[in-house]
Design a protein around this motif. Structure first.
Motif, PDB file in Angstrom:
ATOM      1  N   LEU A  93      55.315 -34.257  64.086  1.00 53.47           N
ATOM      2  CA  LEU A  93      55.956 -32.962  64.336  1.00 53.47           C
ATOM      3  C   LEU A  93      56.844 -32.579  63.155  1.00 53.47           C
ATOM      4  CD1 LEU A  93      56.938 -33.485  68.101  1.00 53.47           C
ATOM      5  CD2 LEU A  93      54.895 -32.385  67.169  1.00 53.47           C
ATOM      6  N   PRO A  94      56.460 -31.506  62.441  1.00 53.55           N
ATOM      7  CA  PRO A  94      57.224 -31.140  61.243  1.00 53.55           C
ATOM      8  C   PRO A  94      58.455 -30.302  61.598  1.00 53.55           C
ATOM      9  CG  PRO A  94      55.380 -29.664  61.474  1.00 53.55           C
ATOM     10  CD  PRO A  94      55.293 -30.642  62.629  1.00 53.55           C
ATOM     11  N   GLN A  95      59.185 -30.765  62.586  1.00 54.16           N
ATOM     12  CA  GLN A  95      60.433 -30.113  62.960  1.00 54.16           C
ATOM     13  C   GLN A  95      61.420 -31.178  63.438  1.00 54.16           C
ATOM     14  OE1 GLN A  95      60.471 -27.452  66.383  1.00 54.16           O
ATOM     15  NE2 GLN A  95      62.634 -27.007  66.111  1.00 54.16           N
ATOM     16  N   PHE A 138      65.448 -24.689  63.766  1.00 55.85           N
ATOM     17  CA  PHE A 138      65.184 -23.903  62.571  1.00 55.85           C
ATOM     18  C   PHE A 138      66.363 -22.999  62.214  1.00 55.85           C
ATOM     19  CE2 PHE A 138      60.755 -25.027  63.401  1.00 55.85           C
ATOM     20  CZ  PHE A 138      60.325 -25.272  62.110  1.00 55.85           C
ATOM     21  N   ASN A 173      66.589 -19.382  57.211  1.00 59.30           N
ATOM     22  CA  ASN A 173      65.867 -19.472  55.931  1.00 59.30           C
ATOM     23  C   ASN A 173      64.540 -20.221  56.034  1.00 59.30           C
ATOM     24  OD1 ASN A 173      66.655 -22.100  56.192  1.00 59.30           O
ATOM     25  ND2 ASN A 173      68.014 -22.150  54.414  1.00 59.30           N
ATOM     26  N   GLY A 174      64.130 -20.599  57.263  1.00 56.78           N
ATOM     27  CA  GLY A 174      62.844 -21.281  57.433  1.00 56.78           C
ATOM     28  C   GLY A 174      62.937 -22.798  57.329  1.00 56.78           C
ATOM     29  N   TYR A 175      64.076 -23.289  56.870  1.00 53.99           N
ATOM     30  CA  TYR A 175      64.310 -24.734  56.842  1.00 53.99           C
ATOM     31  C   TYR A 175      64.898 -25.151  58.198  1.00 53.99           C
ATOM     32  CZ  TYR A 175      63.534 -24.904  51.801  1.00 53.99           C
ATOM     33  OH  TYR A 175      62.959 -24.847  50.552  1.00 53.99           O
ATOM     34  N   THR A 176      64.658 -26.413  58.584  1.00 55.27           N
ATOM     35  CA  THR A 176      65.310 -26.921  59.790  1.00 55.27           C
ATOM     36  C   THR A 176      66.726 -27.366  59.434  1.00 55.27           C
ATOM     37  OG1 THR A 176      64.547 -29.179  59.393  1.00 55.27           O
ATOM     38  CG2 THR A 176      63.133 -27.762  60.761  1.00 55.27           C
ATOM     39  N   GLU A 214      66.729 -30.569  57.526  1.00 55.40           N
ATOM     40  CA  GLU A 214      66.431 -30.389  56.096  1.00 55.40           C
ATOM     41  C   GLU A 214      67.675 -29.894  55.347  1.00 55.40           C
ATOM     42  OE1 GLU A 214      61.716 -29.638  57.108  1.00 55.40           O
ATOM     43  OE2 GLU A 214      63.017 -27.908  56.744  1.00 55.40           O
ATOM     44  N   VAL A 271      68.080 -30.199  45.377  1.00 55.78           N
ATOM     45  CA  VAL A 271      67.548 -31.057  46.440  1.00 55.78           C
ATOM     46  C   VAL A 271      66.744 -30.181  47.386  1.00 55.78           C
ATOM     47  CG1 VAL A 271      68.088 -32.712  48.270  1.00 55.78           C
ATOM     48  CG2 VAL A 271      69.674 -32.435  46.353  1.00 55.78           C
ATOM     49  N   THR A 272      65.556 -30.624  47.739  1.00 59.92           N
ATOM     50  CA  THR A 272      64.807 -29.889  48.759  1.00 59.92           C
ATOM     51  C   THR A 272      64.039 -30.886  49.628  1.00 59.92           C
ATOM     52  OG1 THR A 272      63.427 -27.946  49.167  1.00 59.92           O
ATOM     53  CG2 THR A 272      62.764 -29.372  47.336  1.00 59.92           C
ATOM     54  N   ALA A 273      63.791 -30.494  50.896  1.00 57.21           N
ATOM     55  CA  ALA A 273      63.340 -31.483  51.877  1.00 57.21           C
ATOM     56  C   ALA A 273      62.363 -30.906  52.892  1.00 57.21           C
ATOM     57  CB  ALA A 273      64.554 -32.042  52.627  1.00 57.21           C
ATOM     58  N   THR A 274      61.461 -31.761  53.356  1.00 58.08           N
ATOM     59  CA  THR A 274      60.616 -31.487  54.523  1.00 58.08           C
ATOM     60  C   THR A 274      60.778 -32.675  55.458  1.00 58.08           C
ATOM     61  OG1 THR A 274      59.011 -30.239  53.215  1.00 58.08           O
ATOM     62  CG2 THR A 274      58.242 -31.102  55.339  1.00 58.08           C
ATOM     63  N   VAL A 329      59.943 -34.713  59.021  1.00 56.35           N
ATOM     64  CA  VAL A 329      58.850 -34.856  59.981  1.00 56.35           C
ATOM     65  C   VAL A 329      59.136 -36.004  60.946  1.00 56.35           C
ATOM     66  CG1 VAL A 329      56.356 -35.208  60.232  1.00 56.35           C
ATOM     67  CG2 VAL A 329      57.248 -34.037  58.200  1.00 56.35           C
TER      68      VAL A 329
END
Lengths: 349, 349
Positions: free
Chosen positions: B205-207, B211, B214-217, B220, B238-241, B243
């Motif tokens: 689950l990519p959450q 949210f 800005n579309g980031y959780t 993140e 720094v940027t992140a996804t 899961v």
């Protein structure tokens, strides 16, 4: 002129991908005259249903390919190395779903939505790319065309079925064992035949395929090299980390890209992806809409969500790309190639 | 002068992290005079063993903090917002393991191996960073010091225990249901209290957390903002996804970094990581040595493997960072902070 029906052989018909190829040939009503289901000696005699008729799987020999027009190979690299040239010699076109010929300069490596034009260059063998590569290039191609592409950094979340039916069985048995507090010795994953085996149930294994001397796994090198070849972009920077996870079907990928064009917004990427062939955009954070391995399982398309612009970098964007590794990642891309070959009249005879 | 023993309160003692805090206080032989185990009204009366003595969990009230020297909070942001100032008013130092005060400029956000010096600035509350941030900065700090750091791109592989005991139960029940072909309706994950719930068993689950616009959780954004604060690097990219995955314990992270220094080899990073405080290097591809969530579970250290130089980019490197999210990611870092506060004589009275 194309013939109306064709003699088709499926090599590796009892495997995870082979079973799906047979299902898709039926579902697509593929123009088959004679169907031959082939396997290793070990699996010969297996019965498989096709259009309400029972077929008996035969052992693969050179003679199996006499009179075959199209042979779909998915039985491991060594089988392809041994039999694909024999099949071609006997007049068949081979669509090979192993890594045996993918980086061969004489062999087109094709995702129909991406580089169908390369089919024209075939000399008997067309290679089907690695599962994790197919879904990624399907999403990257339209973005590259629209905005240019400088760099790709991918971390994968890959299903056990990519390692075959034995790995699927292992995940199931290990999970049951774990829940019942029984010890189950790992025997297959991360790589069948490699020296060490580790538990996959309730775990994550950062190794898919064997390690190369440069510290990357072969799966990671496949993603790097195949992506460049399919996109005709030998200079494209691509780097990868591939991880096996405890689910059965579909690979997911967290992909970070740097585009050439300045000033793009997330909406610009949405628009391109939404109109792209074979891509389904599932991206609505407000309503918690994004693809997952389970939502993509059984589907032929490539699903994209979590599209976001890097907050610090004007040219950086994230994508979350999910597809059924046995379908678009393997069987469906193979059957798709065979269909296009017929449409274009590219068979050998 | 530091007192010899201290009155310690654990708020959220029945939760996934709270239970581990109590275990660690015992294991570390923490200098406790009086131990108070606190919870919500719902969990009061629960019995918990500590050093072979049974403790009864009490409901948290303002008065719970009378005479407390150190209060360790891990019961959700709203509980911290309500009671942490009350505890400080009564003379306690609070180590808060929620997101309530992390980005407060007045509150130090501390990973002892990384920025212990910030403890000196405390005004009663010290924040414990987010689990996924802690293990990442622990590995990045020594590399930043040695080679400079320009950019971090992380994709996480996070255990369900990060979402609490209910999420752990859900994974177990759903997995059993799935294996028995029973339908189990998802009720907790991806985010307890969010509108939609999706299956986690055999899925990804990519959450994680809700949210943002800005579309980031939120998870993140925590990784982005907390990393900059802890590393004192407001300009660091720094940027992140993030899961969520179907395993119980330990977060893994595929981290791509761009360093400042040119011409580094993988060996240079190995050397720095091997000598870093709290880091265990497990990186030997030839022998399939790398950390996994299961190998890190129950351990206090941060494990790093799969260190590799980007094949196209002189300043790019990959890391695979794994740590027990309930220990170094939460309970252990909290207890570690409390220990350092005592050593340094930084308590309020």
């Amino acid at each position: 002129m194309t013939k109306e029906t064709y003699n088709v052989a499926v090599v590796g018909a009892t495997g995870a991908v082979g079973q799906n190829i047979v299902k898709l040939l039926e579902e697509r009503n593929f123009p088959i005259n004679e169907l031959k289901l082939l396997s290793s000696k070990r699996s010969q005699g297996t019965k498989i249903m096709f259009k309400e008729q029972e077929y008996t799987v035969e052992e693969t020999t050179n003679e199996s390919f006499n009179d075959i027009d199209i042979a779909l190979f998915s039985a491991g690299g060594s089988v392809s190395k041994q039999f694909a040239p024999e099949a071609v010699k006997r007049g068949a076109v081979v669509v090979d779903n192993t890594s045996a010929y993918r980086m061969d300069e004489e062999v087109p490596l094709v995702v129909p939505e991406v580089n169908e034009e390369d089919l024209a260059l075939h000399k008997g063998i067309i290679a089907n790319p690695n599962c994790s590569t197919i879904q990624m290039v399907a999403a990257l191609k339209p973005l590259k065309e629209a905005f240019g592409l400088k760099k790709v950094i991918v971390s994968t979340y890959q299903a056990v079925s990519g390692a075959g039916n034995q790995a699927v069985d292992e995940l199931r048995r290990q999970t049951e064992g774990f829940l019942n507090n029984e010890e189950v010795t790992p025997k297959i994953l991360p790589v069948n035949g490699d020296r060490n085996h580790y538990p996959i149930a309730f775990n994550a294994l950062p190794q898919i395929d064997v390690f190369q001397d440069n510290g990357y796994t072969f799966e990671e090198m496949k993603m790097i090299n195949e992506t460049r070849k399919i996109l005709h972009a030998p200079e494209l920077k691509v780097t990868a980390t591939c991880v096996r996870l405890p689910f059965f079907t579909s690979h997911a990928e967290s992909v970070y890209i740097e585009v050439e064009k300045e000033g793009l917004r997330t909406e610009d990427l949405w628009k391109v992806l939404d109109n792209a062939d074979g891509i389904v955009l599932q991206d609505d954070p407000t309503n918690q809409v994004y693809p997952t391995p389970q939502s993509a399982a059984g589907e032929k398309e490539v699903f994209v969500g979590r599209v976001r612009k890097d907050l610090d970098d004007d040219k950086g964007f994230h994508l979350w790309i999910v597809s059924d590794n046995l379908l678009k990642g393997a069987a469906w891309n193979t059957v798709q190639i065979a269909e296009r070959m017929i449409e274009k009249g590219f068979l050998l005879k």
